[in-house]
Motif scaffolding. Structure first.
Motif, PDB file in Angstrom:
ATOM      1  N   ASP A 126      57.854   4.931   6.284  1.00 20.38           N
ATOM      2  CA  ASP A 126      58.845   5.154   7.455  1.00 20.38           C
ATOM      3  C   ASP A 126      58.327   4.307   8.628  1.00 20.38           C
ATOM      4  N   SER A 208      57.223  13.157  17.313  1.00 25.68           N
ATOM      5  CA  SER A 208      58.480  13.758  16.652  1.00 25.68           C
ATOM      6  C   SER A 208      58.625  15.021  16.543  1.00 25.68           C
ATOM      7  N   ARG A 301      57.035  17.226   8.390  1.00 26.31           N
ATOM      8  CA  ARG A 301      57.335  15.807   8.269  1.00 26.31           C
ATOM      9  C   ARG A 301      58.416  15.620   7.373  1.00 26.31           C
ATOM     10  N   GLU A 302      59.163  14.326   7.601  1.00 19.30           N
ATOM     11  CA  GLU A 302      60.243  13.963   6.809  1.00 19.30           C
ATOM     12  C   GLU A 302      59.540  13.405   5.439  1.00 19.30           C
ATOM     13  N   ASN A 303      58.189  12.951   5.643  1.00 20.56           N
ATOM     14  CA  ASN A 303      57.496  12.164   4.596  1.00 20.56           C
ATOM     15  C   ASN A 303      55.896  12.164   4.832  1.00 20.56           C
ATOM     16  N   LEU A 317      56.579  19.372   2.255  1.00 20.71           N
ATOM     17  CA  LEU A 317      57.368  18.923   3.337  1.00 20.71           C
ATOM     18  C   LEU A 317      58.449  19.869   3.885  1.00 20.71           C
ATOM     19  N   THR A 319      61.349  21.333   7.382  1.00 15.39           N
ATOM     20  CA  THR A 319      61.744  21.146   8.537  1.00 15.39           C
ATOM     21  C   THR A 319      61.482  22.565   9.533  1.00 15.39           C
TER      22      THR A 319
END
Length: 368
Positions: A126, A208, A301-303, A317, A319
């Motif tokens: 990312d 983020s 985190r997304e990754n 992981l 949301t």
């Protein structure tokens, strides 16, 4: 005796350089010199950690402080270049993936100081993450790359890095844990901080997650929902504290009963972590430590640049919206410790052995 500059800038850096400082100090071949760039300037984020890990005060404190990425990176480069030119080291070791890591690596490369990246080869894929840019660029200019796990080796090989620049040394964060385990067990209990015996530990600091008021509100809503079933202990990073206060979300956490406290030193934090039923985090280090300890970890985190914690460990992981359900599922599942090769508390010894080999120095009897 060869001089080794050890660069530390942010909280995780101190946990990584401390075991290496001790291992280098035990060797007759090296003189370790600790340099604090000042990127984390809160005492609880740096000074108290060094005290916990029995590392002396830095010989040089650059006092950089916070700022935009370009400004911070440039100021570290200017300040460290002056130190490196006045007190040229034989080796420079940078750790992790913060702005100071890249800044000092660039100085080392331009001054032709042999530069080592500790915790090399990690990739999230990312490029929107500033840390990913720092990782890739640091690995590109460093002379020696010390990796923590096989995925790091594979990532570097895929990028065309020659094998002779790569040495897998293991996860040095766990050296700090094993080095202080007795004191961690003896630290004040979570109950003395108002939670327990069953609780979750929360750490959040990445832009983020905390810089967007809307996302931060969703996170706070999720934490409030979880608090109804699992008491939460939340040592609040200074950046996060400012964002919560600005959005008025600190009061929402208080009304929900989430126990907010100031950042704590390393040993006390690890006492919280070892006793937790689960961790909710966006930290890289906590992903590794929970895997090692067999504690459920929910990573916002997304990754992740640490896929081994998902493939073999307890990490998931999530949301903000999926967090409550994912936590319930994680707590219902059986978690077991994961100890990949070289996650054994002896990474610093392998670092020193590699430096001895690469420098052509004779290993001292007490270097191992």
């Amino acid at each position: 005796m060869q001089r080794v500059h050890l660069i530390a800038a942010a909280r995780p850096n101190f946990m990584k350089v401390a075991p290496l400082w001790h291992a280098l100090s035990r060797s007759r071949a090296f003189e370790p010199v600790l340099i604090h760039t000042g990127q984390h300037y809160d005492p609880a984020m740096s000074d108290s950690i060094l005290a916990d890990l029995k590392v002396p005060a830095p010989r040089h404190h650059l006092g950089i402080g916070s700022g935009p990425h370009g400004e911070q990176t440039g100021r570290v480069m200017i300040a460290y270049e002056q130190v490196a030119m006045a007190e040229r080291p034989d080796w420079l070791v940078v750790v992790g993936d913060v702005n100071s890591t890249l800044a000092c690596a660039l100085v080392g490369a331009k001054l032709r100081i042999p530069t080592v990246h500790l915790e090399a080869g990690l990739r999230s894929g990312d490029r929107a993450m500033p840390e990913e840019i720092n990782r890739v660029a640091t690995d590109a200019v460093a002379d020696v790359l010390w990796t923590p796990s096989p995925d790091g080796d594979a990532n570097l090989a895929a990028e065309g890095v020659p094998a002779d620049r790569i040495t897998r040394v293991g996860n040095i964060m766990l050296d700090s844990f094993e080095m202080t385990r007795g004191r961690i067990d003896a630290a004040p209990s979570p109950e003395s901080f108002g939670v327990g015996p069953r609780y979750g530990l929360v750490t959040l600091h990445r832009p983020s997650n905390v810089d967007s008021p809307e996302r931060l509100r969703r996170l706070v809503d999720a934490l409030a929902e979880i608090q109804a079933d699992l008491p939460l202990l939340f040592p609040v990073h200074p950046r996060t504290a400012a964002r919560l206060e600005a959005a008025g979300l600190d009061r929402q956490l208080d009304r929900a009963g989430v126990r907010r406290i100031a950042p704590v030193p390393y040993i006390q934090f690890m006492r919280f972590l070892t006793g937790a039923a689960a961790a909710i985090t966006d930290s890289g280090g906590v992903q590794e430590e929970t895997t090692y300890l067999g504690i459920s970890c929910l990573t916002l985190r997304e990754n992740t640049e640490r896929p081994i914690t998902i493939e073999q460990g307890t990490n998931r992981l999530v949301t903000p919206d999926s967090l409550p359900g994912a936590l319930a599922a994680a707590l219902a599942a059986e978690s077991r410790p994961c100890r990949p090769e070289y996650w054994d508390g002896r990474a610093a010894e392998r670092c020193v052995a590699d430096l001895l080999r690469r420098s052509g120095a004779e290993p001292a009897a007490d270097a191992a």
